[in-house]
Design a protein around this motif. Structure first.
Motif, short mmCIF file in Angstrom:
data_model
loop_
_atom_site.label_atom_id
_atom_site.label_comp_id
_atom_site.label_asym_id
_atom_site.label_seq_id
_atom_site.Cartn_x
_atom_site.Cartn_y
_atom_site.Cartn_z
N LEU A 69 31.92 -5.59 36.33
CA LEU A 69 33.34 -5.92 36.23
C LEU A 69 34.03 -5.11 35.14
O LEU A 69 35.18 -4.71 35.30
CB LEU A 69 33.51 -7.42 35.96
N ARG A 70 33.35 -4.89 34.06
CA ARG A 70 33.92 -4.09 32.96
C ARG A 70 34.15 -2.65 33.38
O ARG A 70 35.13 -2.02 32.99
CB ARG A 70 32.98 -4.15 31.76
N LEU A 71 33.26 -2.13 34.21
CA LEU A 71 33.31 -0.72 34.59
C LEU A 71 34.21 -0.41 35.79
O LEU A 71 34.74 0.68 35.90
CB LEU A 71 31.90 -0.22 34.91
N ILE A 72 34.35 -1.36 36.68
CA ILE A 72 35.08 -1.11 37.93
C ILE A 72 36.53 -1.56 37.81
O ILE A 72 36.81 -2.70 37.47
CB ILE A 72 34.43 -1.86 39.11
N GLY A 73 37.43 -0.65 38.10
CA GLY A 73 38.86 -0.98 38.09
C GLY A 73 39.25 -1.72 39.36
O GLY A 73 38.49 -1.75 40.34
N ASP A 74 40.43 -2.31 39.36
CA ASP A 74 40.94 -3.00 40.54
C ASP A 74 40.89 -2.06 41.74
O ASP A 74 41.33 -0.92 41.66
CB ASP A 74 42.38 -3.47 40.31
N GLY A 75 40.35 -2.55 42.85
CA GLY A 75 40.24 -1.75 44.06
C GLY A 75 39.05 -0.82 44.08
O GLY A 75 38.78 -0.17 45.09
N GLY A 76 38.31 -0.73 42.98
CA GLY A 76 37.13 0.13 42.91
C GLY A 76 35.99 -0.43 43.75
O GLY A 76 36.01 -1.57 44.19
N GLU A 77 34.99 0.40 43.99
CA GLU A 77 33.89 0.02 44.85
C GLU A 77 32.59 -0.02 44.07
O GLU A 77 32.33 0.84 43.24
CB GLU A 77 33.77 1.03 46.00
N MET A 78 31.78 -1.04 44.37
CA MET A 78 30.44 -1.14 43.80
C MET A 78 29.46 -1.01 44.96
O MET A 78 29.64 -1.66 46.00
CB MET A 78 30.23 -2.48 43.10
N ARG A 79 28.43 -0.19 44.77
CA ARG A 79 27.43 0.00 45.81
C ARG A 79 26.05 -0.37 45.26
O ARG A 79 25.69 0.03 44.16
CB ARG A 79 27.42 1.45 46.27
N LEU A 80 25.31 -1.10 46.06
CA LEU A 80 23.97 -1.53 45.69
C LEU A 80 23.03 -1.18 46.83
O LEU A 80 23.38 -1.35 47.99
CB LEU A 80 23.93 -3.05 45.46
N ALA A 81 21.84 -0.71 46.51
CA ALA A 81 20.86 -0.36 47.54
C ALA A 81 19.48 -0.83 47.11
O ALA A 81 19.13 -0.75 45.93
CB ALA A 81 20.85 1.15 47.78
N THR A 82 18.71 -1.30 48.07
CA THR A 82 17.34 -1.73 47.78
C THR A 82 16.52 -1.75 49.06
O THR A 82 17.06 -1.79 50.16
CB THR A 82 17.31 -3.12 47.13
N ASP A 83 15.20 -1.74 48.88
CA ASP A 83 14.28 -1.94 49.99
C ASP A 83 13.45 -3.21 49.74
O ASP A 83 12.56 -3.52 50.50
CB ASP A 83 13.36 -0.74 50.17
N ASP A 84 13.78 -3.93 48.68
CA ASP A 84 13.03 -5.11 48.29
C ASP A 84 13.81 -6.38 48.67
O ASP A 84 14.93 -6.59 48.21
CB ASP A 84 12.79 -5.07 46.78
N ALA A 85 13.21 -7.23 49.51
CA ALA A 85 13.90 -8.42 50.01
C ALA A 85 14.28 -9.39 48.89
O ALA A 85 15.37 -9.97 48.91
CB ALA A 85 13.04 -9.12 51.05
N GLU A 86 13.41 -9.56 47.91
CA GLU A 86 13.71 -10.47 46.81
C GLU A 86 14.89 -9.95 45.97
O GLU A 86 15.78 -10.70 45.59
CB GLU A 86 12.48 -10.66 45.92
N TYR A 87 14.90 -8.65 45.70
CA TYR A 87 16.00 -8.05 44.96
C TYR A 87 17.29 -8.13 45.76
O TYR A 87 18.37 -8.40 45.22
CB TYR A 87 15.65 -6.60 44.61
#
Length: 115
Positions: A39-57
């Motif tokens: 939240l501190r890093l992303i400005g209004d309207g900005g995008e956050m991307r997350l990627a994983t191959d681990d089901a628990e994560y």
């Protein structure tokens, strides 16, 4: 644009490349990452991307983001989280996972405007 690259068992610091997108690439755990940091890093309207191959994560990431009022999940159909977008560069962790037959999940969230 800002990117956070989280690597297993090693704390990371956010870097900036002027793009406006915060990206967390991790096929294991991102111990240094938190929603408040994003939240501190992303400005209004900005995008956050997350990627994983681990089901628990994946469950952990979804639990933190889906119910958070500051983020809107951009997926509209399963293909949106099953296929890496063309403008999302692959990582060596992703290539290793895919080479070993594991399935990767790609999550994209929009930072809602602050009230």
């Amino acid at each position: 644009r800002r990117k956070i690259r989280a690597r297993p068992a090693r704390p990371t610091k956010p870097g900036t490349d002027g793009s406006g997108t915060v990206t967390i690439h991790s096929l294991m755990s991102a111990t240094c990452w938190s929603v408040s940091e994003a939240l501190r890093l992303i400005g209004d309207g900005g995008e956050m991307r997350l990627a994983t191959d681990d089901a628990e994560y994946l469950r952990w990431m979804l639990r933190l983001t889906l119910d958070h009022p500051a983020f809107a999940w951009l997926a509209r159909r399963p293909r949106d989280w099953r296929t890496r977008p063309d403008d999302w560069p692959p990582t060596r962790y992703e290539q290793k996972a895919l080479g070993q037959g594991r399935v990767c999940t790609y999550l994209r969230f929009r930072r809602r405007a602050r009230a």
